[in-house]
Design an enzyme around this catalytic site. Structure first.
Site, mmCIF file in Angstrom:
data_model
loop_
_atom_site.group_PDB
_atom_site.id
_atom_site.type_symbol
_atom_site.label_atom_id
_atom_site.label_comp_id
_atom_site.label_asym_id
_atom_site.label_seq_id
_atom_site.Cartn_x
_atom_site.Cartn_y
_atom_site.Cartn_z
ATOM 1 N NE ARG A 254 8.228 5.062 9.103
ATOM 2 C CZ ARG A 254 8.714 6.026 8.313
ATOM 3 N NH1 ARG A 254 8.467 6.027 7.020
ATOM 4 N NH2 ARG A 254 9.440 6.997 8.806
ATOM 5 C CB CYS A 255 6.116 -1.504 5.599
ATOM 6 S SG CYS A 255 5.848 -3.100 4.822
ATOM 7 N N PRO A 256 2.725 -1.461 5.396
ATOM 8 C CG PRO A 256 0.780 -2.732 4.918
ATOM 9 C CD PRO A 256 1.540 -2.056 6.059
#
Length: 81
Positions: free
Chosen positions: A18-20
């Site tokens: 998941r981001c980042p």
């Protein structure tokens, strides 16, 4: 029609991240590539639909192709020289 995704120089599996994390991994991988080489990114984080194209624009790499109609998402980028 030629499948642009079939023979990249490098592949990055970012599934489940998941981001980042995905864009950070892309940045690290691209840094170690030679100009003109391609990287296939496979991801399932919806944020990559904005982050990967944005990364390419900001770093002046070419977004050769993207496939974001279904999961997993696929992006092919070419490192600038």
């Amino acid at each position: 029609m030629t499948d642009l995704f079939s023979s990249p120089d490098h592949t990055l599996d970012a599934l489940g991240l998941r981001c980042p994390e995905p864009v950070m991994m892309v940045r690290k991988t691209v840094r170690n590539m030679q100009p003109g080489e391609t990287l296939l990114i496979i991801a399932d984080d919806p944020a990559t639909t904005r982050d990967i194209p944005g990364f390419c624009t900001f770093m002046e790499h070419e977004l050769v192709a993207k496939e974001t109609d279904g999961l997993p998402y696929r992006y092919l980028i070419r490192k600038s020289g």
